[in-house]
Design an enzyme around this catalytic site. Structure first.
Site, PDB file in Angstrom:
ATOM      1  N   LYS A 123       9.064  -0.689  14.325  1.00 36.82           N
ATOM      2  CA  LYS A 123       9.665  -0.424  13.117  1.00 36.82           C
ATOM      3  C   LYS A 123      10.677   0.673  13.265  1.00 36.82           C
ATOM      4  CE  LYS A 123       5.575  -0.776  10.121  1.00 36.82           C
ATOM      5  NZ  LYS A 123       4.647  -0.172   9.056  1.00 36.82           N
TER       6      LYS A 123
ATOM      7  N   GLU B 244      10.470  -4.598   4.715  1.00 35.17           N
ATOM      8  CA  GLU B 244      10.493  -6.164   4.391  1.00 35.17           C
ATOM      9  C   GLU B 244      10.429  -6.206   2.805  1.00 35.17           C
ATOM     10  OE1 GLU B 244       8.783  -4.731   6.966  1.00 35.17           O
ATOM     11  OE2 GLU B 244       8.679  -6.455   8.692  1.00 35.17           O
TER      12      GLU B 244
ATOM     13  N   HIS C  78      -5.246 -33.185  17.763  1.00 28.92           N
ATOM     14  CA  HIS C  78      -4.128 -34.075  18.427  1.00 28.92           C
ATOM     15  C   HIS C  78      -2.985 -33.162  18.799  1.00 28.92           C
ATOM     16  CE1 HIS C  78      -5.956 -37.648  16.561  1.00 28.92           C
ATOM     17  NE2 HIS C  78      -6.355 -36.860  15.733  1.00 28.92           N
TER      18      HIS C  78
ATOM     19  N   GLY D  61      -5.111  -1.718   4.829  1.00 27.36           N
ATOM     20  CA  GLY D  61      -4.038  -2.852   4.272  1.00 27.36           C
ATOM     21  C   GLY D  61      -4.726  -4.230   4.551  1.00 27.36           C
ATOM     22  N   ARG D  62      -5.397  -4.571   5.754  1.00 30.85           N
ATOM     23  CA  ARG D  62      -5.750  -5.682   6.121  1.00 30.85           C
ATOM     24  C   ARG D  62      -7.291  -6.043   5.408  1.00 30.85           C
ATOM     25  NH1 ARG D  62      -4.962  -2.510  10.086  1.00 30.85           N
ATOM     26  NH2 ARG D  62      -6.444  -1.698  11.331  1.00 30.85           N
TER      27      ARG D  62
ATOM     28  N   LYS E  70       0.744  -1.388  -0.036  1.00 33.03           N
ATOM     29  CA  LYS E  70      -0.107   0.007   0.000  1.00 33.03           C
ATOM     30  C   LYS E  70       0.764   1.200   0.041  1.00 33.03           C
ATOM     31  CE  LYS E  70      -3.577   2.248   2.690  1.00 33.03           C
ATOM     32  NZ  LYS E  70      -4.327   2.143   3.917  1.00 33.03           N
TER      33      LYS E  70
HETATM   34  O1  F6P Z   1       2.752  -3.026   9.878  1.00 32.97           O
HETATM   35  C1  F6P Z   1       1.535  -2.840   9.676  1.00 32.97           C
HETATM   36  C2  F6P Z   1       1.179  -2.787   8.251  1.00 32.97           C
HETATM   37  O2  F6P Z   1       0.899  -1.451   8.146  1.00 32.97           O
HETATM   38  C3  F6P Z   1      -0.228  -3.484   8.017  1.00 32.97           C
HETATM   39  O3  F6P Z   1      -1.343  -2.643   8.318  1.00 32.97           O
HETATM   40  C4  F6P Z   1      -0.078  -3.558   6.485  1.00 32.97           C
HETATM   41  O4  F6P Z   1      -0.921  -4.802   6.079  1.00 32.97           O
HETATM   42  C5  F6P Z   1       1.414  -4.090   6.320  1.00 32.97           C
HETATM   43  O5  F6P Z   1       2.039  -3.209   7.350  1.00 32.97           O
HETATM   44  C6  F6P Z   1       1.983  -3.926   4.932  1.00 32.97           C
HETATM   45  O6  F6P Z   1       1.921  -2.401   4.490  1.00 32.97           O
HETATM   46  P1  F6P Z   1       2.151  -1.953   3.144  1.00 32.97           P
HETATM   47  O7  F6P Z   1       1.119  -2.781   2.229  1.00 32.97           O
HETATM   48  O8  F6P Z   1       2.163  -0.485   3.038  1.00 32.97           O
HETATM   49  O9  F6P Z   1       3.469  -2.631   2.673  1.00 32.97           O
END
Ligand code: F6P
Length: 549
Positions: free
Chosen positions: A513, A213, A385, A268-269, A207
């Site tokens: 972060k 990452e 299990h 994002g979610r 987003k």
């Molecule tokens: O760290 C949380 C977050 O902002 C989430 O809400 C989001 O889904 C994820 O990181 C990834 O963010 P982006 O889509 O901006 O890379």
């Protein structure tokens, strides 16, 4: 005390809870032969049985009164109307527009967003079909066979979960979808092992297009591609991007026609319905993706129009409130009896815990009541299990959702009947248990001496009164999966409204972060360790003393 705790509706529920103590599910079922009919409902392909909760008609009436009192309908309408209900980020919350299959306009600041939504969907169709049909080839003219989605959190879990859930709905042109999220290089290295760069397409899904990452993985993937194909220009045909930050995508070198936009009113979610679903469209086909959207939309219509007491997401939310706030049960298990849904609990973890894991209300005050639960789960029957021992006989009572399809996708012997039998049996065992007296009778009937039976019976007894909901899908299809995901999204929404928290921000992820940036500088030897606390400093020093650092 907060308005919520002081409200008449809350007080009535507290009094009702006290009056109910000692009431068992055995007694409730014994007293009402119509309990299943009373506490169950259908919405499209989803059937919810919630009779195995410690509730009566009065409980549900009081919970619905609480929802009404807290303005759940008003909040729901505000969301669909595009109001800025994500107040800490000053944004509307309009993921429902992404799956709006009606011709209703969805306004943001007075402008209908539907034309832009449809335009991106149409571009997704063109692109995904071009990749799937082999028209859009790699740089050297080879057909794309593997798609690697690089993203994390909402830019990973949704498309990953859906691709896994609907593997059996892929048509014969099925492309392999891979998902790389972790900054741990193992994830990228192991994914790329065995992939042919000539035939691999990367989707950088973010987003913000700034997430550490994702940007790190994308840069390494780019380097791998260029090294393999020995040509910088290959990037244009092997990368696509999905983002709200279109500027940053071009800086990365992604061709504008391969950039798929979404908007800041999509959390994002909640983004798998947007172009973040591109990996789904490419792996499974755009038709499947649109069926998923249609399922989500069907649940939206149910949520928008059904009365609160016959509204599936509202009921699930209220059951959660009943357990969390009136029985002190802070954990919630999601147990899909469906191997295809093996990533659903992980997806729901982000949805629920990032949305409602909050302690400051919309007025900026610390809440004096519990909010979102610790959500976890694994598919059945595997969980039986592993951790079901605790669910049945442990000291914590964990309300659980059992999710299963009446009809299985394959017809291999008696597998699916056994799966269903196990699922139903577990809900039964949790609810009704086995008394010590029953255990004694059983042990004696097995020929055990009275003394031995007496000694063993307490271990063999199950307390029961462990609540669960069963969500029975007709079949697991793109449509029913879409409805299931939207069901949980709206459940989380309703709980957030009742708790008066902003379910759409996620400030709790920021501090880690920030600190990671500083620790990284220390590990790289570019900043002194003095500013770190003694523990972190000690660990950093140990790491730096290793060869190679
Ligand atoms: O760290 C949380 C977050 O902002 C989430 O809400 C989001 O889904 C994820 O990181 C990834 O963010 P982006 O889509 O901006 O890379």
């Amino acid at each position: 005390m907060s308005d919520l705790i002081e409200s008449t509706a809350w007080r009535a529920l507290s009094a009702h809870r006290a009056a109910q103590s000692g009431v068992t599910l055995r007694a409730l079922f014994g007293a009402d032969p119509k309990r299943f009919e009373t506490f169950s409902l259908r919405s499209g392909a989803l059937f919810l049985d919630y009779s195995k909760h410690p509730i009566t008609r009065e409980t549900m009436a009081l919970l619905v009164a609480l929802a009404r009192d807290r303005g759940v309908e008003r909040w729901r309408d505000a969301m669909f109307d595009g109001e800025r209900i994500n107040h800490t980020e000053d944004r509307p919350v309009l993921h429902v527009a992404l799956r709006n299959r009606s011709d209703r306009a969805m306004p943001v600041d007075g402008r209908d967003v539907m034309p832009a939504v449809r335009s991106v969907l149409s571009r997704m169709r063109t692109f995904s079909e071009a990749v799937r049909s082999g028209v859009a080839t790699g740089h050297t003219g080879e057909r794309i066979t593997d798609v690697v989605n690089i993203g994390i959190g909402g830019s990973d879990l949704g498309p990953l979960m859906v691709c896994e859930a609907l593997r059996h709905h892929a048509d014969p042109q099925h492309l392999r979808a891979h998902f790389v999220s972790n900054v741990d290089d193992t994830h990228l290295v192991e994914t790329l092992r065995g992939l042919d760069a000539h035939r691999t397409l990367f989707i950088v899904a973010s987003k913000t297009f700034t997430t550490q990452e994702t940007m790190t993985n994308a840069a390494s993937a780019r380097a791998w591609l260029v090294a393999s194909l020995r040509d910088e220009r290959a990037v244009a045909q092997h990368f696509a991007a999905v983002s709200t930050n279109v500027k940053a995508t071009s800086a990365f070198g992604i061709a504008p026609e391969r950039v798929f936009e979404f908007w800041d009113w999509v959390g994002g979610r909640y983004s798998l319905w947007s172009a973040i679903g591109l990996a789904i469209a490419i792996a499974l086909g755009m038709d499947r993706f649109e069926e998923l959207l249609a399922g989500g939309h069907a649940m939206d219509e149910h949520f928008r129009t059904a009365p609160l007491d016959a509204n599936m997401p509202v009921i699930l939310a209220l059951l959660g409130i009943w357990h969390i706030n009136f029985h002190d049960r802070g954990s919630h298990a999601v147990l899909p009896y469906d191997q295809y849904l093996h990533r659903l609990p992980a997806f729901l973890q982000q949805l629920d815990m990032e949305s409602n894991g909050k302690r400051i209300d919309r007025a900026g005050r610390e809440v004096d009541y519990a909010t979102g639960p610790v959500l976890w789960g694994e598919p059945g029957t595997n969980g039986q299990h592993a951790f079901f021992q605790l669910l049945h006989q442990g000291t914590h009572v964990v309300p659980a959702d059992f999710i299963v399809a009446a009809e299985g996708p394959h017809r291999l012997g008696v597998h699916h009947q056994l799966l269903l039998a196990n699922c139903l049996a577990q809900t039964q065992a949790l609810a009704f248990g086995k008394t010590t007296a029953e255990a004694l009778v059983e042990l004696r009937s097995q020929g055990m001496t009275d003394a031995a039976a007496q000694a063993l019976a307490p271990y063999k007894a199950f307390p029961g009164d462990r609540p669960s909901s069963t969500i029975l899908l007709d079949r697991l299809t793109p449509h029913s999966l879409g409805a299931l995901i939207a069901l949980y999204e709206h459940k989380v929404f309703v709980q957030g409204a009742i708790w008066n928290i902003d379910s759409f921000d996620q400030w709790g992820v920021e501090l880690g972060k920030q600190l990671a940036g500083r620790v990284f500088e220390v590990l790289e030897g570019r900043a002194p360790a003095d500013a770190l606390d003694a523990s972190t400093r000690g660990l950093a020093a140990l790491i730096r003393s290793r060869p190679g650092h």
